[in-house]
Scaffold this motif. Structure first.
Motif, short mmCIF file in Angstrom:
data_model
loop_
_atom_site.label_atom_id
_atom_site.label_comp_id
_atom_site.label_asym_id
_atom_site.label_seq_id
_atom_site.Cartn_x
_atom_site.Cartn_y
_atom_site.Cartn_z
N GLU A 103 -17.24 -52.07 -47.31
CA GLU A 103 -18.58 -51.30 -47.62
C GLU A 103 -18.99 -50.16 -48.19
O GLU A 103 -19.98 -50.01 -48.97
CB GLU A 103 -19.26 -52.41 -46.54
CG GLU A 103 -19.36 -51.17 -45.09
CD GLU A 103 -19.59 -51.50 -43.72
OE1 GLU A 103 -21.12 -51.45 -44.24
OE2 GLU A 103 -19.32 -52.26 -43.11
N VAL A 104 -17.45 -49.48 -47.67
CA VAL A 104 -18.06 -48.11 -47.86
C VAL A 104 -17.15 -47.78 -49.64
O VAL A 104 -17.54 -47.19 -50.23
CB VAL A 104 -17.48 -47.35 -47.36
CG1 VAL A 104 -17.66 -45.22 -47.41
CG2 VAL A 104 -18.06 -46.92 -45.78
N ARG A 105 -16.35 -48.38 -50.41
CA ARG A 105 -15.18 -47.75 -51.03
C ARG A 105 -16.44 -48.65 -51.95
O ARG A 105 -16.61 -47.88 -53.63
CB ARG A 105 -14.56 -48.68 -50.72
CG ARG A 105 -13.15 -48.73 -50.21
CD ARG A 105 -11.84 -49.18 -50.29
NE ARG A 105 -11.86 -50.82 -50.76
CZ ARG A 105 -11.57 -51.29 -49.43
NH1 ARG A 105 -11.67 -51.28 -47.98
NH2 ARG A 105 -11.53 -52.30 -50.37
N ILE A 106 -17.47 -49.38 -52.09
CA ILE A 106 -18.30 -50.37 -53.31
C ILE A 106 -18.89 -49.30 -53.61
O ILE A 106 -19.69 -49.54 -54.29
CB ILE A 106 -18.86 -51.63 -52.39
CG1 ILE A 106 -19.21 -52.49 -53.61
CG2 ILE A 106 -20.08 -51.38 -52.17
CD1 ILE A 106 -18.36 -52.91 -54.92
N THR A 107 -19.67 -48.09 -53.03
CA THR A 107 -20.12 -46.80 -53.37
C THR A 107 -20.12 -46.19 -53.52
O THR A 107 -20.68 -44.70 -54.74
CB THR A 107 -21.06 -46.85 -51.82
OG1 THR A 107 -19.82 -45.79 -50.79
CG2 THR A 107 -21.86 -47.61 -51.16
N PHE A 108 -18.69 -46.32 -54.34
CA PHE A 108 -17.45 -45.16 -55.20
C PHE A 108 -18.23 -45.65 -56.81
O PHE A 108 -18.67 -46.77 -56.98
CB PHE A 108 -16.19 -45.51 -54.96
CG PHE A 108 -15.76 -44.18 -53.59
CD1 PHE A 108 -15.78 -43.09 -54.27
CD2 PHE A 108 -16.29 -44.83 -52.37
CE1 PHE A 108 -15.34 -42.15 -52.67
CE2 PHE A 108 -15.71 -44.39 -51.52
CZ PHE A 108 -15.52 -42.88 -51.38
N SER A 239 -23.49 -40.15 -54.68
CA SER A 239 -22.63 -40.12 -54.19
C SER A 239 -21.44 -41.47 -52.93
O SER A 239 -22.73 -41.89 -52.52
CB SER A 239 -22.80 -38.76 -53.10
OG SER A 239 -22.20 -38.01 -52.50
N PRO A 240 -20.58 -41.60 -52.64
CA PRO A 240 -20.33 -42.67 -51.94
C PRO A 240 -20.97 -42.80 -50.40
O PRO A 240 -21.19 -40.88 -50.37
CB PRO A 240 -18.74 -42.82 -52.07
CG PRO A 240 -18.82 -40.63 -52.62
CD PRO A 240 -19.60 -40.68 -53.73
N ARG A 241 -21.36 -43.30 -49.53
CA ARG A 241 -21.98 -43.68 -48.81
C ARG A 241 -21.53 -44.03 -47.75
O ARG A 241 -20.94 -44.87 -47.98
CB ARG A 241 -23.50 -43.45 -48.31
CG ARG A 241 -23.85 -44.98 -49.28
CD ARG A 241 -25.37 -44.86 -49.56
NE ARG A 241 -25.62 -43.65 -51.02
CZ ARG A 241 -27.19 -43.23 -51.23
NH1 ARG A 241 -27.63 -44.83 -50.66
NH2 ARG A 241 -27.52 -42.43 -51.58
N VAL A 242 -21.92 -43.83 -45.99
CA VAL A 242 -20.81 -44.19 -45.02
C VAL A 242 -22.07 -44.32 -44.33
O VAL A 242 -23.20 -43.53 -43.72
CB VAL A 242 -20.50 -43.66 -44.19
CG1 VAL A 242 -19.73 -44.16 -42.74
CG2 VAL A 242 -19.03 -43.40 -45.38
N PRO A 243 -22.46 -45.69 -43.57
CA PRO A 243 -23.58 -46.80 -42.74
C PRO A 243 -23.81 -45.41 -41.61
O PRO A 243 -22.02 -44.95 -40.73
CB PRO A 243 -22.66 -47.79 -41.86
CG PRO A 243 -22.73 -47.99 -43.62
CD PRO A 243 -21.05 -46.98 -43.96
N ARG A 244 -24.63 -45.61 -40.71
CA ARG A 244 -24.60 -43.57 -39.72
C ARG A 244 -23.77 -44.31 -38.40
O ARG A 244 -23.11 -44.05 -37.81
CB ARG A 244 -25.86 -43.95 -39.10
CG ARG A 244 -27.08 -43.25 -40.53
CD ARG A 244 -28.66 -42.52 -39.97
NE ARG A 244 -27.81 -41.78 -39.02
CZ ARG A 244 -28.17 -40.53 -39.70
NH1 ARG A 244 -28.27 -40.40 -41.11
NH2 ARG A 244 -28.41 -39.70 -38.64
N SER A 245 -23.53 -45.72 -38.26
CA SER A 245 -22.93 -47.03 -36.97
C SER A 245 -21.44 -45.79 -37.30
O SER A 245 -20.66 -46.46 -36.52
CB SER A 245 -23.07 -47.94 -37.57
OG SER A 245 -23.00 -48.96 -38.46
N GLN A 246 -21.11 -45.63 -38.46
CA GLN A 246 -19.51 -45.80 -39.51
C GLN A 246 -19.34 -44.23 -38.93
O GLN A 246 -18.03 -43.97 -38.83
CB GLN A 246 -19.15 -46.84 -40.09
CG GLN A 246 -19.06 -48.21 -40.20
CD GLN A 246 -18.88 -48.67 -41.41
OE1 GLN A 246 -17.74 -48.13 -42.09
NE2 GLN A 246 -19.43 -49.69 -41.69
#
Length: 509
Positions: A103-108, A239-246
């Motif tokens: 779910e993070v890699r897909i934001t690249f 920009s690639p992004r990460v959920p706050r929970s992670q």
């Protein structure tokens, strides 16, 4: 916040106003090529153990061994700051091996996720025939796709060996080496064909510099080359992004509100102060190039001295510059080394007054790589439009010698950009490999284009030509062969230091 300093007149640090850059969080390669360290080594690695790889990366960050751009706040310091330099970057599969969730890699960027060997990407880049991915030394197959590239810089070969060995001892349990490429600048700024290189470079707004206004080119917004800042369109590059929970330890900054949809949970910005790195090993057929030039410039009945001059002229017409770096637009018939060495002149010219390419041919490498004021009728708008496709180049020549006595020369091409498709791939496909560029119809870039390749069955040499305008008759050279061949490469993410710390952390992956 805007930069406070504005101009420089005599070696005083200054900057054209722009966003305040977080230099200490940006890897140094973005701003300087470590030119005081003439020798470099590209170590391509694959992850054997994800947990150990994260531990190794964590050690790099904790020991502050990754070279940052902090010295760029004080121009001149970056060139004397250390006896070694180290930069590290990751492919999409490398991030997966480090445990980054899908779910993070897909934001690249899609180009980054697909990789350079993707069939569609290969067609876009002209990686066909003898340059097809299946023939690459690195990056062309499942077994040779790297996960990590470690770029090391040192004073000489022996120094580089010691530096490399010290790091190998620490990563060998976590990573395996799949390909190593040395490159150096022992010949100065000259690339293998013999032409001066590294002349054209974009100036990033907000970066202090001792260069005078006469040397600086068009100031470019930082977001064209560094994620997290405004680009040429006045927008933040995605920009690639990460959920706050992670990110429970709050290692990453927040995504700018300007990128958010109202009501959407605000994620963390994994890309800020990072960029995308393009690495390609390009073999240059030096002997083939000069043989072709000689065969197509020799005039029967002329003296050896005259034919030597014709040879140098044709080579310059294909390149768009003389060997010294002097642009044809400023000295079209004879080299002027003083112009090539003068930074206030050698990159300050336009093509608008030469619409038919009588000075610098429309198909020449320099003209195709940056059309400057000739993309559209309005010169100023043309320059502005062209600036949206610029890249920062950090490549170095290589010279391989094999056990069977054969040798190979070429370039470890390195480029930095925040939008691979709009910047690097656009230049490659639309400007360099497009036979209809500048109203031509069968002329690709004569130096770096994907011209006639005997290993590509569909190729007909008659379909490739170079046009050299002249009076009263122009010269049309057919059967233009390919002089630059791809030997490997991939797309990498060059993270900021905070992002490296996050990627190396144990966070319940």
């Amino acid at each position: 916040m805007a930069a406070q300093t504005v101009t420089s007149v005599s070696g005083t640090a200054a900057a054209i106003p722009g966003e305040a850059l977080e230099f200490e969080d940006i890897q140094g390669l973005v701003f300087f090529g470590h030119g005081h360290l003439k020798y470099s080594r590209y170590v391509f690695l694959r992850v054997k153990d994800g947990a150990r790889a994260r531990a190794w990366l964590r050690t790099l960050v904790e020991r502050k061994e990754v070279t940052t751009a902090a010295g760029k706040q004080h121009p001149g310091l970056e060139e004397t700051r250390g006896e070694h330099a180290l930069q590290v970057a990751f492919t999409a599969s490398g991030l997966e091996q480090l445990g980054l969730p899908s779910e993070v890699r897909i934001t690249f960027l899609q180009e980054f996720r697909e990789g350079m060997r993707d069939k569609r990407r290969a067609r876009i880049l002209g990686d066909t025939g003898g340059s097809a991915p299946e023939k690459w030394q690195v990056g062309g197959s499942d077994e040779t796709v790297p996960h990590v590239v470690l770029v090391l810089f040192g004073r000489d070969d022996a120094d580089l060996d010691v530096f490399h060995a010290s790091h190998r001892a620490r990563y060998q349990e976590a990573l395996e080496e799949i390909f190593i490429q040395d490159a150096d600048m022992r010949q100065g700024d000259t690339e293998p064909f013999g032409f001066r290189d590294g002349i054209s470079f974009p100036y990033i707004k907000g970066v202090p510099t001792t260069r005078t206004p006469e040397v600086l080119g068009l100031p470019i917004n930082a977001g064209e080359f560094i994620l997290g800042y405004h680009n040429a369109y006045g927008q933040y590059p995605f920009s690639p992004r990460v959920p706050r929970s992670q990110d429970p330890r709050h290692l990453l900054p927040d995504v700018p509100r300007a990128q958010m949809v109202p009501g959407e949970p605000r994620p963390k910005d994994l890309g800020r102060n990072g960029t995308y790195l393009v690495i390609r090993k390009l073999r240059q057929d030096v002997a083939g190039f000069w043989k072709f030039v000689e065969e197509n410039s020799r005039v029967p009945g002329k003296s050896a001295e005259e034919n030597a001059a014709y040879k140098e002229l044709l080579a310059a017409k294909l390149m768009g510059r003389w060997k010294s770096g002097a642009p044809l637009e400023l000295c079209p018939m004879k080299d002027d080394p003083k112009l090539g060495e003068d930074p206030t002149v050698n990159n300050h010219f336009q093509f608008g007054a030469d619409p038919h390419g009588m000075k610098c041919p429309l198909s020449s490498h320099v003209r195709r790589a940056n059309p400057r004021d000739t993309l559209i009728e309005d010169p100023k708008e043309s320059i502005k439009l062209g600036s949206r496709h610029l890249i920062i180049r950090r490549g170095r020549p290589y010279h391989d010698k094999y056990a069977d006595g054969t040798e190979e020369q070429g370039l470890m091409f390195v480029a930095l950009n925040t939008n691979i498709g709009r910047q690097f791939e656009f230049i490659q496909q639309t400007w360099m490999n497009n036979p209809k560029f500048n109203d031509l119809y069968d002329s690709k870039d004569p130096i770096a284009g994907d011209n006639h390749d005997p290993e590509y069955p569909e190729d007909d040499p008659k379909d490739y030509s170079a046009i050299v305008p002249g009076f009263p008759v122009r010269q049309r050279i057919t059967g233009l062969p390919r002089f630059v061949h791809t030997r490997g490469g991939d797309y990498f993410f060059l993270p900021g230091i905070k992002a490296l710390r996050y990627l190396s952390s144990e966070r319940g992956l």
